[in-house]
Design a protein around this motif. Structure first.
Motif, mmCIF file in Angstrom:
data_model
loop_
_atom_site.group_PDB
_atom_site.id
_atom_site.type_symbol
_atom_site.label_atom_id
_atom_site.label_comp_id
_atom_site.label_asym_id
_atom_site.label_seq_id
_atom_site.Cartn_x
_atom_site.Cartn_y
_atom_site.Cartn_z
ATOM 1 N N UNK A 45 9.272 -13.041 11.547
ATOM 2 C CA UNK A 45 9.387 -14.058 12.596
ATOM 3 C C UNK A 45 9.946 -15.351 12.000
ATOM 4 N N UNK A 46 9.507 -15.668 10.788
ATOM 5 C CA UNK A 46 10.006 -16.865 10.105
ATOM 6 C C UNK A 46 11.502 -16.765 9.868
ATOM 7 N N UNK A 47 11.942 -15.591 9.428
ATOM 8 C CA UNK A 47 13.374 -15.408 9.168
ATOM 9 C C UNK A 47 14.170 -15.590 10.462
ATOM 10 N N UNK A 48 13.650 -15.047 11.551
ATOM 11 C CA UNK A 48 14.386 -15.188 12.821
ATOM 12 C C UNK A 48 14.589 -16.657 13.166
ATOM 13 N N UNK A 49 13.536 -17.462 12.966
ATOM 14 C CA UNK A 49 13.637 -18.890 13.309
ATOM 15 C C UNK A 49 14.602 -19.602 12.346
ATOM 16 N N UNK A 50 14.435 -19.353 11.056
ATOM 17 C CA UNK A 50 15.293 -20.048 10.081
ATOM 18 C C UNK A 50 16.764 -19.674 10.278
ATOM 19 N N UNK A 444 17.240 -29.933 5.276
ATOM 20 C CA UNK A 444 16.207 -28.971 4.921
ATOM 21 C C UNK A 444 16.027 -27.997 6.073
ATOM 22 N N UNK A 445 16.331 -26.728 5.831
ATOM 23 C CA UNK A 445 16.295 -25.749 6.924
ATOM 24 C C UNK A 445 14.840 -25.492 7.341
ATOM 25 N N UNK A 446 13.995 -25.190 6.355
ATOM 26 C CA UNK A 446 12.588 -24.922 6.665
ATOM 27 C C UNK A 446 11.895 -26.166 7.190
ATOM 28 N N UNK A 447 12.270 -27.315 6.614
ATOM 29 C CA UNK A 447 11.642 -28.557 7.065
ATOM 30 C C UNK A 447 12.011 -28.855 8.515
ATOM 31 N N UNK A 448 13.240 -28.514 8.907
ATOM 32 C CA UNK A 448 13.655 -28.726 10.293
ATOM 33 C C UNK A 448 12.815 -27.865 11.239
ATOM 34 N N UNK A 449 12.602 -26.594 10.855
ATOM 35 C CA UNK A 449 11.783 -25.707 11.702
ATOM 36 C C UNK A 449 10.349 -26.231 11.765
ATOM 37 N N UNK A 450 9.829 -26.687 10.617
ATOM 38 C CA UNK A 450 8.460 -27.212 10.588
ATOM 39 C C UNK A 450 8.360 -28.472 11.455
#
Ligand code: ATP
Ligand code: MG
Length: 569
Positions: A45-50, A444-450
């Motif tokens: 699910x994390x990969x789909x969002x990133x 920041x890709x992960x930071x944007x999702x967070x």
């Protein structure tokens, strides 16, 4: 996808070390798992969002002429020695040795690598400007990794670099980048502000950060309530103080006893004066030794501004033990009169008369101090950390508001720092060799999702902005074992897939309560709930995760309307 076949390990409990909601919800919704401090595995699910965030970034980078590259994450030490950052980067840089004892680092950023390629391959002004970007794993051995993938040690970054013949061309690309970044964060559904940022030791001429407004943000941003001025508090300018007329008769310098009274508040109370009649002396450690910074007693000093005023490489508050061992002075009673170190002062101090400072002797202060008469100031500058209510530096009537922000993106004009150190030159139209002018731009890709979760959640879970949701629609059969329900659910699932809508079918033999909890936790924007009772009336329930509003719709006619419903979310 069918839920029964997907790997979505949801949890009821948050991990004990999770301080912010996005970290809690990313773990609980089965997006990420920690491997070591600041190092995370990203689950399906994390990969789909990133990937959604990355795709939006790619589209906007390509749109302004960016070309995607993929650079090595392991970089030879020699390149970093050439740029001077091998020593400067310090402990954040993860250093490695290969079997032949050659030194490498795991890239925390890629200016050196890209500059090396460009200096070898690009020779002429005709080949410029060039914009390249990559989306890749970085490693920074952060002092305090925390907040899950928001401040990880290993994290995904989009980093872009541009090369130009001159500053005008660099600025043109810089403006395009700012627009592209605004588009990206808007498309990700974020409420953000572009703010001026400190370009610090990189030495560039300007820099902006993209800040997602959230109480959990590590940065403070100051913005005007009347005009469009917005800046990281590290950089936010104080309004130039209005000229003050000196009093006719100036007091004499006088040493007075202030037994045990060290802080501004204590001295002000003891001497029965307002704290703005005191000048604070703060001692900092730098590579040039100890230095002192002065601000008015009721103000806070901004160490970033002080560092820039001095032009030093690093600066931090000097511990008392160091001050005492190096100067022999009693902490709490240090003042600028006759102080044996370089003293830098805020503009306001230049216009102060008859004030109080420490006397460099235990239990005493000076009164009647005059800046011009009594102090030797190395340099004056704006050294203030602005506070809410301070006047805006840019417009006549506005005042500062302060909010917390998460830095999701950063754009920089680098100038010729790297091209000069690393000799990245080109030949201009007259055949003259010149250093290329550079810009660099990170997200920041992960930071944007967070950050998206920080802004979009409720007590039940995530509420994904549709553009970065792992699925658009979640089909929830009330009881998948029931024949009619199963057939309607399968039809819904298949039809939506055929329409190109990312759909998840919760075909698990779980209790309905469990399915609803997981649905709300995971935050898929649209839920279609299918059960025997409604089906008998030829209907299904369509529910928005965001508003919680649910409506009965005719089945299967509603399926055609799903794109429209999604649009309206
Ligand atoms: P910060 O001040 O938060 O440490 P930075 O100034 O070091 O950020 P840059 O070097 O400008 O960050 O990196 C570009 C972008 O990469 C940042 O805007 C941020 O979105 C992201 N980023 C930086 N450090 C991390 C990290 N430790 N974890 C996740 N994302 C990060
Ligand atoms: Mg950092």
């Amino acid at each position: 996808m069918r839920y029964s076949q997907m790997f979505i390990p949801t949890l009821k409990q948050s991990p004990a070390d999770a301080e912010v909601v996005s970290h809690k919800l990313m773990v609980r919704s089965g997006m990420i798992r920690q491997l070591a401090a600041g190092i995370y595995s990203i689950l399906p699910i994390g990969v789909r969002v990133l990937r959604k965030v990355e795709q939006i970034i790619r589209e906007e980078m390509n749109r302004i002429g960016g070309q995607e590259v993929f650079l090595p994450s392991i970089q030879p030490a020699e390149l970093w020695q050439e740029s001077g950052r091998w020593d400067f980067y310090g402990k954040e840089l993860l250093r490695l040795k290969d079997r032949n004892n050659r030194e490498f680092c795991y890239g925390p950023t890629h200016e050196e690598v890209i500059t090396d390629i460009v200096r070898k391959e690009i020779k002429s002004y005709r080949q410029l400007p060039l914009i390249v970007y990559q989306i890749q794993t970085k490693f920074r051995d952060e002092v305090r990794p925390r907040f899950g993938i928001m401040r990880g040690r290993e994290f995904m970054m989009k980093d872009a670099y541009s090369f130009h013949t001159d500053i005008a061309s660099t600025e043109e690309t810089y403006e395009k980048m700012k627009q592209a970044y605004s588009n990206i964060f808007k498309r990700c559904g974020l409420d953000f502000k572009m703010v001026e940022a400190d370009s610090g030791s990189i030495g560039g001429s300007h820099s902006h950060e993209f800040m997602v407004l959230a109480d959990s943000g590590e940065d403070a941003i100051g913005f005007c309530d009347a005009c469009d001025y917005a800046s990281n508090v590290e950089k936010a300018a104080a309004k130039t103080p209005a000229p003050v007329t000196p009093p006719n008769a100036l007091q004499k310098l006088k040493q007075v006893p202030t037994p045990g009274h060290k802080t501004v508040a204590e001295v002000a109370e003891f001497l029965k004066i307002p704290s703005r009649k005191i000048v604070k002396t703060l001692v900092f450690e730098t590579e040039q030794g100890l230095i002192a910074g002065l601000v008015r007693g009721d103000r806070q000093i901004n160490p970033v501004k002080l560092k820039n005023l001095i032009g030093c490489e690093w600066l931090k508050p000097a511990p008392e033990s160091l001050i005492t061992s190096q100067t022999g002075l009693p902490c709490g009673f240090i003042g600028p009169v006759g102080l044996d170190m370089k003293v830098y002062a805020d503009h306001e101090v230049a216009q102060m008369y008859d004030f109080v400072t420490g006397a460099n002797a235990s239990d005493s202060h000076f009164t009647g101090v005059q800046t011009t008469r009594d102090l030797k100031i190395e340099k004056f500058g704006d050294l203030l950390r602005v506070a809410a209510g301070d006047p805006c530096p840019q417009c006549p009537a506005g005042t500062y508001k302060i909010k917390r922000g998460i830095e999701v993106g950063h754009v920089f004009i680098l100038g010729t720092k790297y091209s000069e150190e690393m000799k990245a030159n080109y030949l201009d139209a007259d055949g003259k060799e010149k250093p290329m002018v550079m810009g660099c731009y990170g997200i920041g890709v992960g930071r944007t999702a967070a950050a998206a979760i920080e802004q979009n959640h409720d007590e039940r879970g995530i509420i994904w902005p549709p553009a970065i949701a792992p699925f658009q629609v979640l089909v929830i059969p009330v009881n998948y074992a029931d024949e009619a329900t199963r057939s309607a659910s399968d039809k819904t699932y298949q039809t939506l897939l055929d329409m190109g809508i990312e759909t998840l079918l919760d075909d698990r033999p779980e209790r309905l309560g469990v399915k609803f909890n997981d649905a709300d936790l995971g935050g898929v924007p649209l839920q279609i709930i299918i059960g025997p009772k409604n089906l008998k009336e030829g209907q299904v329930e369509v529910k928005s995760r965001k508003t919680n509003a649910s409506e009965l719709h005719d089945f299967p006619a509603v399926l055609e309307k799903v794109p429209q419903i999604l649009e309206g979310l």
